[in-house]
Structures are given as C-alpha cells and as structure tokens.
Design a protein around this motif. Structure first.
Motif, PDB file in Angstrom:
ATOM      1  N   GLY A  63       0.813  -1.199   0.000  1.00  0.00           N
ATOM      2  CA  GLY A  63       0.000   0.000   0.000  1.00  0.00           C
ATOM      3  C   GLY A  63       0.851   1.256   0.000  1.00  0.00           C
ATOM      4  O   GLY A  63       2.015   1.225   0.434  1.00  0.00           O
ATOM      5  N   PRO A  64       0.306   2.387  -0.425  1.00  0.00           N
ATOM      6  CA  PRO A  64       1.093   3.618  -0.547  1.00  0.00           C
ATOM      7  C   PRO A  64       1.362   4.336   0.767  1.00  0.00           C
ATOM      8  O   PRO A  64       2.083   5.328   0.788  1.00  0.00           O
ATOM      9  N   PHE A  65       0.782   3.845   1.865  1.00  0.00           N
ATOM     10  CA  PHE A  65       1.037   4.444   3.172  1.00  0.00           C
ATOM     11  C   PHE A  65       0.956   3.355   4.235  1.00  0.00           C
ATOM     12  O   PHE A  65       0.470   2.250   3.978  1.00  0.00           O
ATOM     13  N   ALA A  66       1.466   3.675   5.411  1.00  0.00           N
ATOM     14  CA  ALA A  66       1.478   2.712   6.512  1.00  0.00           C
ATOM     15  C   ALA A  66       0.216   2.819   7.352  1.00  0.00           C
ATOM     16  O   ALA A  66      -0.531   3.800   7.268  1.00  0.00           O
ATOM     17  N   LEU A  67      -0.023   1.814   8.159  1.00  0.00           N
ATOM     18  CA  LEU A  67      -1.059   1.903   9.190  1.00  0.00           C
ATOM     19  C   LEU A  67      -0.495   2.782  10.294  1.00  0.00           C
ATOM     20  O   LEU A  67       0.374   2.363  11.063  1.00  0.00           O
ATOM     21  N   ALA A  68      -0.948   4.016  10.354  1.00  0.00           N
ATOM     22  CA  ALA A  68      -0.402   4.970  11.325  1.00  0.00           C
ATOM     23  C   ALA A  68      -1.421   6.061  11.596  1.00  0.00           C
ATOM     24  O   ALA A  68      -2.287   6.337  10.764  1.00  0.00           O
ATOM     25  N   GLY A  69      -1.315   6.663  12.767  1.00  0.00           N
ATOM     26  CA  GLY A  69      -2.233   7.734  13.130  1.00  0.00           C
ATOM     27  C   GLY A  69      -3.552   7.196  13.646  1.00  0.00           C
ATOM     28  O   GLY A  69      -3.742   5.999  13.840  1.00  0.00           O
ATOM     29  N   ARG A  70      -4.481   8.099  13.847  1.00  0.00           N
ATOM     30  CA  ARG A  70      -5.780   7.715  14.399  1.00  0.00           C
ATOM     31  C   ARG A  70      -6.649   7.052  13.339  1.00  0.00           C
ATOM     32  O   ARG A  70      -6.648   7.445  12.168  1.00  0.00           O
ATOM     33  N   VAL A  71      -7.408   6.064  13.776  1.00  0.00           N
ATOM     34  CA  VAL A  71      -8.216   5.294  12.832  1.00  0.00           C
ATOM     35  C   VAL A  71      -9.292   6.147  12.152  1.00  0.00           C
ATOM     36  O   VAL A  71      -9.650   5.893  11.000  1.00  0.00           O
ATOM     37  N   ASP A  72      -9.799   7.166  12.848  1.00  0.00           N
ATOM     38  CA  ASP A  72     -10.835   7.994  12.224  1.00  0.00           C
ATOM     39  C   ASP A  72     -10.263   8.860  11.106  1.00  0.00           C
ATOM     40  O   ASP A  72     -11.011   9.296  10.216  1.00  0.00           O
ATOM     41  N   ASN A  73      -8.966   9.099  11.122  1.00  0.00           N
ATOM     42  CA  ASN A  73      -8.318   9.813  10.024  1.00  0.00           C
ATOM     43  C   ASN A  73      -7.870   8.870   8.913  1.00  0.00           C
ATOM     44  O   ASN A  73      -7.867   9.239   7.730  1.00  0.00           O
TER      45      ASN A  73
END
Length: 411
Positions: free
Chosen positions: A270-280
C-alpha cells in the motif's frame, strides 16, 4: 465476498508466519554463544512479552541447562509450565497484580546474577504492561491509571512508552541497572520503525526522552490533570540518573518482514502505513479502494491509535475495519471488496478477536441485527457490531507480536 475474505486471511496468516519468533532466535544465537559464562557462572534466560514462550523454546534448544524465567500474557500461558521453566502471567493492556508479581520476579532474578553469569534477555511486544516495577512513591494503582489515560488519549506507542519509562525501575534500560552480569537481548519488534528503546519500553536499551518531555506529552494529550498526584510529582521532578552497563541488543524480526512475506504471496504494498488515528486513516483507505483496479490486492503494516470516547468493547483493528466500511458506504463505492485489519498477536484490545474483516454487505448485516454502526463507533463498541456481521477476525493467540497488518482487495 467469501473468496476475497479467504484470500485476505491467507495473506494475513503469511505475514504472521513470517514473524515466527523461534526462527529469529535460532538465527541470532550462534553469535550470542561466543561469549559463554565465566568460571563458576551460568546462563540465565529472562523472556518478556507476548512471544516469550516461543522465543524461550528456541533458546533452550541451544542452552538446555539455563535457568529460565518467562513473563507473558494469559492467552499464551501453557496448561502447565515446561520442566525447569518458571512462567508468570502478567496483565495486558492495563497492569495489575500479575504484572507487579512479574516485575518483582524479574528484579530478584537479575539481582542474583554475578559478573561470571550471562543474561540472555528475550524481548517482545506487550512487555510494558506485562511486568511493572513502579519507582518510589508510585503505586500499582497509579500505574494502571496512567495506562488507562494513555490508552484513551490517542497517544501512539512511542509516546506512551516515553511516559511509562519515567515511572518504572525496569523500563528504559532498567534491567541493566539491576544486574552485574553481561546482557545480550534478542528483540522482536512490534513498533513501526523498530526503535529498540520503544519495544516493551526498552528494558535493556535506554530512555526515549527526558522527564520534561514526558510531562509535556501528558499536557499535550490533555491527561495531566487525570494523573495521580504521585505521578505528577515524579514527572515534575529532576531527571533520574540511572547508571547502567551497556547491553548487546539484537533485532531479530519486525513488521517489515511480515509485510515482505505478504508481498511474496502475491500482493502489492500500500502507498502508506497503518499509522495515526483510525478515524483519520479510514477515509484514506476508502479513497484508495475507490481508485483500485479489479483484482488489485494491497497490504499494509504498522500500528494505529484510537481516541476512547465511549465505554464499548473493541480494539484499534476492529474499529479501523468498521470505519473503513462506513467510509466506503459514504463514498458510494460499489462492487465487491474486502478490507482486513488484524493484530499479529491474535488479540485486538481487550477482546478475543485479532481484528475485523469487512466488505460491502457488512453494514447491512449489522443493521438487520438491530445495531447501528454509527452508534457503535460513537461508543468505541466495534466488537458486537462486527460480531453481528460475522466480520470478526478470529485467530487465537499466535505466539508472536509484530504490530498490525492489513489487506485491501478489490473484487
């Protein structure tokens, strides 16, 4: 969706299998064994974390005479402890009496070692809560209150462990301060970026930041006034100096290796990682889904956070899956698709599920069962909503822990 779900779960299992802690320990041990105990000394193994038992079993093959202490989570506890191994169940994600007993046992074991002995530390994720030894003036109840405040604040694992380290005698290099024996640590990473100071709060490494940074972080997340007075006093005091002997710290596995295994199984990254808040993060995943070609398969690794506002039951992976389903519906995405998000340890939050697996019919199933997805999210109550839709990812304890993995497939 059944075919897509099976594909997603197969990829997830490939990622978990690549995080086999025993394989990593076996590969690293030959170098460890080049420094044997001195005259009259012995090997002591202390294993801490969700992968502690699997790591210990591999180490014992090479060191059958070693004394062994294992601290792990209740889900991974054996029916009976193997001969010669002391096993203690700590508590996770909020420390309790089991964690306190584990912390005492670790300190007693470390302090009994001499310069002629050798300590092999086997460290994996979950260790921050599984074993605690509060600094003077701070109680177990205080530590539990801090853990609850941090877990609900939206702080990530680096930020949480920065605070924890300044309240502990064991974290942030504390193991080295309690023993005269040379220390070698084999470390299985459950954090993005594999910062060894963060994994299980760095018991053989060092601190992430200063006490002032820890206090500022609590203020930033608006939890300072919720902290016990003893904790506020400790975080407002001078930096505690902790003389420690250096340890040899060796990374033996992490999230990136699991993602690589999923790529070898036929997916794209995927083009980004699983990071930050889930609602974002959920709207970004839905937007990506809308652009994917038929048959495209993307995989992700990392770790997200959740801001707790309700008193429901769930975990970050379950909530991410439910939010992706809602975001996909809001975006009017048609056709077949599946999104899976799961914890590699097999346990997402304080539940027996590893995460969630959703598709285009998941929300309809919830509503037919009389549950509102929106109300579930407002209460952080994703578990019963996903259960009603047969959308829970159930794996049981895996014996490893390298953060989270996700799969997104367009039918």
């Amino acid at each position: 969706m059944d075919k897509l779900r099976k594909r997603a779960e197969t990829l997830f299992r490939a990622g978990v299998a690549a995080a086999d802690p025993a394989r990593g320990v076996r590969a690293a041990l030959p170098e460890v064994l080049t420094d044997p105990p001195g005259a009259g000394g012995r090997w002591q193994i202390v294993a801490l974390g969700k992968a502690a038992l699997a790591m210990t079993q591999a180490a014992r093959e090479a060191l059958p005479e070693a004394a062994i202490l294992v601290v792990t989570n209740p889900e991974n506890m054996p029916a009976s402890a193997p001969d010669g191994i002391r096993v203690i169940a700590g508590d996770h994600p909020v420390p309790a009496e089991g964690s306190l007993a584990a912390g005492r046992a670790i300190i007693e074991t470390l302090e009994a070692l001499t310069p002629a002995d050798r300590l092999l530390a086997l460290i994996s994720g979950g260790g921050s809560a599984l074993a605690v030894a509060p600094v003077g003036g701070v109680t177990l109840a205080d530590k539990a209150e801090v853990a609850r405040a941090l877990l609900g604040s939206g702080a990530d694992i680096v930020q949480m462990n920065l605070v924890r380290q300044h309240l502990s005698r064991l974290k942030g290099g504390g193991w080295c301060a309690h023993t005269a024996a040379p220390v070698t640590a084999l470390i299985l990473s459950d954090v993005p970026g594999d910062d060894l100071r963060v994994i299980a709060s760095g018991p053989t490494v060092g601190r992430i930041g200063s006490v002032d940074e820890a206090a500022d972080l609590c203020r930033y997340f608006d939890i300072w006034t919720k902290l016990p007075a003893a904790v506020q006093a400790r975080l407002s005091g001078a930096e505690a100096v902790r003389p420690t002997a250096p340890a040899q710290n060796v990374l033996i596995g992490g999230n990136a290796l699991s993602v690589a295994a999923m790529l070898r199984a036929g997916a794209q990254e995927g083009p980004f990682a699983l990071a930050g808040r889930v609602d974002n993060l959920a709207p970004r995943i839905a937007a990506l889904l809308a652009e994917m070609a038929s048959g495209e398969v993307l995989v992700f690794g990392g770790e997200t956070t959740v801001a707790l506002r309700g008193k429901g039951r769930g975990g970050r992976n379950q909530e991410l899956a439910l939010r992706v389903a809602c975001a996909a519906e809001a975006a009017g995405i048609s056709g077949d698709w599946v999104f899976l998000s799961g914890g590699t340890d097999g346990r997402d939050g304080p539940t027996d599920a590893a995460g969630g697996v959703v598709g285009p019919d998941s929300l309809e199933r919830m509503r037919l069962a009389g549950l509102s997805p929106e109300a579930a999210l407002a209460e952080n109550d994703s578990y019963p909503a996903l259960m009603a839709a047969d959308a829970l990812l159930m794996t049981g304890g895996t014996g490893t822990n390298v953060a989270d993995l996700a799969v997104l497939i367009r039918g």
